[in-house]
Enzyme design. Structure first.
Site, mmCIF file in Angstrom:
data_model
loop_
_atom_site.group_PDB
_atom_site.id
_atom_site.type_symbol
_atom_site.label_atom_id
_atom_site.label_comp_id
_atom_site.label_asym_id
_atom_site.label_seq_id
_atom_site.Cartn_x
_atom_site.Cartn_y
_atom_site.Cartn_z
ATOM 1 N N GLU A 148 1.142 -1.312 0.174
ATOM 2 C CA GLU A 148 0.117 0.288 -0.178
ATOM 3 C C GLU A 148 1.045 1.358 -0.281
ATOM 4 O O GLU A 148 1.352 1.852 0.828
ATOM 5 C CB GLU A 148 -0.967 -0.058 1.586
ATOM 6 N N GLU B 181 -6.047 -8.164 -0.120
ATOM 7 C CA GLU B 181 -7.051 -7.514 1.658
ATOM 8 C C GLU B 181 -8.302 -7.456 1.401
ATOM 9 O O GLU B 181 -8.417 -6.787 -0.210
ATOM 10 C CB GLU B 181 -5.934 -6.578 1.745
HETATM 11 C C1 FCB Z 1 -4.880 -2.380 5.193
HETATM 12 C C2 FCB Z 1 -3.302 -2.686 5.711
HETATM 13 C C3 FCB Z 1 -3.387 -4.120 7.297
HETATM 14 C C4 FCB Z 1 -4.091 -3.138 7.911
HETATM 15 C C5 FCB Z 1 -5.955 -3.190 6.758
HETATM 16 C C6 FCB Z 1 -7.489 -2.894 7.509
HETATM 17 O O1 FCB Z 1 -4.800 -0.838 4.781
HETATM 18 O O2 FCB Z 1 -2.109 -2.913 4.786
HETATM 19 O O3 FCB Z 1 -2.133 -4.008 7.569
HETATM 20 O O4 FCB Z 1 -5.173 -2.638 8.236
HETATM 21 O O5 FCB Z 1 -6.312 -1.848 6.136
#
Ligand code: FCB
Length: 439
Positions: free
Chosen positions: A166, A350
């Site tokens: 990210e 994610e």
């Molecule tokens: C993302 C992150 C992860 C966690 C999720 C909820 O931005 O990569 O570490 O905090 O959000």
């Protein structure tokens, strides 16, 4: 809930975590990180909580890997901590740290779990933060050197490697909004961090390629920008958000340029010579990871760039206050494929939700999470049906953990963690996925 057989043959399911959020950074000779410093500064983190113990995964990793295997997951997305490997960020190696990741990877392979490694998921060594961290151009070579040390040990057994998790969070969230470590709110720092994080990604990718490491990817987070109204001002504000949040990084990687709106707003702050770095930044990757959670409703306001605010939306929200908007996932899978990554494999690296889960009679009844996941699986299936080369999906997160500035209160796990006893309790969502993946 879907069955495994509802997805194409070979489609992979996994779960994600990150080093600082689970390991327990006070163990095993790890160096200090800027998250330790950020958390020690009053007002930055809920209850000033830090990652000193976290889920104690450093000592409980075998139990955790067993849970991944027993859940039926094909792959595990984890990260290594730079400061655990190189406590000062450069120079002396912490042998115990490398040994830990070595046995962790072997533990995955023994259990038939594919290791997907993220090299950097936010815990910059404090010694490098002292030198300006992401504001210092040298961070690109420091990062590449660390990547070489780590992959020199693990590279022969890693399934896929991601450079930096990210890039928007590493740069904009942490240096313009000041919400994550190092908590800076400064447009010049932000512009430099945005560029240097791109350069670090490309520099490390080239260094790893040169040592024979393959299957290297980039992982970005995407938030859908919804204009608050049909007014030209709100539409332009949402486009600005979309550019600095979503397009800046994709455009740098895949088009070797930054969006015009961002260049116009930040040109006085970008480091000298930034235009000459795109051959490194745009070093081809082998796959792209999409992290997706929600949308934001963007409204124009008077004031300095970016001159907008986020207002509350009408949809049901998670414990984070984030609207549940699976259409955004479909949107970004389409957009990445069409506008940026072409035929490269995509992974949802994610997706998941926080919920104030409680253990009652040994059970956690997180039906809302089961529904959340099913709705995002719908989006993934739709993307695949349209020809998007989506090859896998990783839930954030395997277990409840340190949710950065929000401490231990926000629970994203498929597995509940009691942060007093550190006991793990699989939630209903874990059991539902386990049944789905077995079928
Ligand atoms: C993302 C992150 C992860 C966690 C999720 C909820 O931005 O990569 O570490 O905090 O959000």
């Amino acid at each position: 809930m879907y069955k495994r057989s509802d997805f194409p043959d070979g489609f992979l399911f996994g779960a994600s975590t990150a080093a600082y959020q689970i390991e327990g950074h006070s163990f095993g000779g790890a160096g200090r990180t800027h998250w330790d410093d950020f958390a020690a500064t009053p007002g930055n983190v809920v209850r000033a909580e830090d990652g000193a113990v976290a889920c104690d995964h450093y000592h409980r990793w075998e139990e955790d890997l067993d849970l991944i295997r027993d859940g039926g997951f094909d792959a595990y997305r984890f990260s290594a901590s730079w400061a655990r490997v190189l406590p000062e960020g450069r120079g002396a190696v912490n042998a115990e740290g490398l040994d830990f990741y070595d046995k962790l990877v072997d533990g995955m392979l023994e259990r038939g779990i594919k290791p997907m490694l993220t090299l950097y998921h936010w815990e910059l060594p404090s010694a490098l933060a002292d030198l300006g961290g992401w504001r210092n151009r040298d961070v690109a070579s420091w990062f590449a050197d660390y990547a070489e040390v780590l992959m020199g040990r693990l590279g022969d057994r890693i399934w896929k490697t991601a450079t930096i998790n990210e890039l928007w969070c590493v740069s904009f969230l942490s240096h313009f909004l000041g919400i994550h470590a190092p908590g800076v709110r400064d447009i010049r720092a932000a512009a430099r961090a945005m560029h240097h994080v791109m350069l670090a990604h490309g520099t490390a990718t080239q260094a790893l390629r040169a040592m024979g490491v393959g299957d290297i990817g980039a992982v970005c987070n995407f938030t859908y920008a919804q204009p608050a109204s049909g007014s030209p001002e709100d539409i332009e504000a949402a486009a600005t958000f979309d550019d600095y949040y979503n397009n800046f990084f994709m455009s740098g990687f895949f088009h070797k340029k930054y969006p015009e709106r961002i260049v116009t707003a930040m040109k006085d702050h970008l480091p000298a010579g930034w235009q000459d770095d795109f051959d490194v930044i745009g070093t081809p990757v082998d796959w792209l990871g999409v992290n997706y959670y929600t949308r934001e409703i963007i409204k124009a306001v008077d004031g300095p760039w970016p001159a907008h605010t986020s207002i509350e939306g009408p949809l049901p929200k998670t414990q984070m206050g984030w609207e549940i908007y699976p259409e955004g996932l479909l949107h970004f899978l389409r957009r990445c494929h069409t506008d940026y990554s072409g035929d490269l494999p995509l992974y949802v690296t994610e997706n998941g939700m926080a919920n104030p889960d409680l253990v009652i009679d040994g059970k956690v009844d997180d039906v809302v999470r089961i529904d959340y996941l099913a709705r995002h699986f719908d989006a993934a299936k739709q993307a695949i049906a349209e020809g998007v080369p989506l090859e896998g999906y990783f839930v954030w997160s395997l277990m409840d953990n340190y949710e950065w500035a929000l401490g231990y209160e926000k629970r994203f796990g498929l597995i509940h963690v009691d942060f007093d006893t550190l006991q793990r309790t699989p939630k209903a969502s874990y059991l539902a996925l386990q049944a789905a993946l077995a079928s």
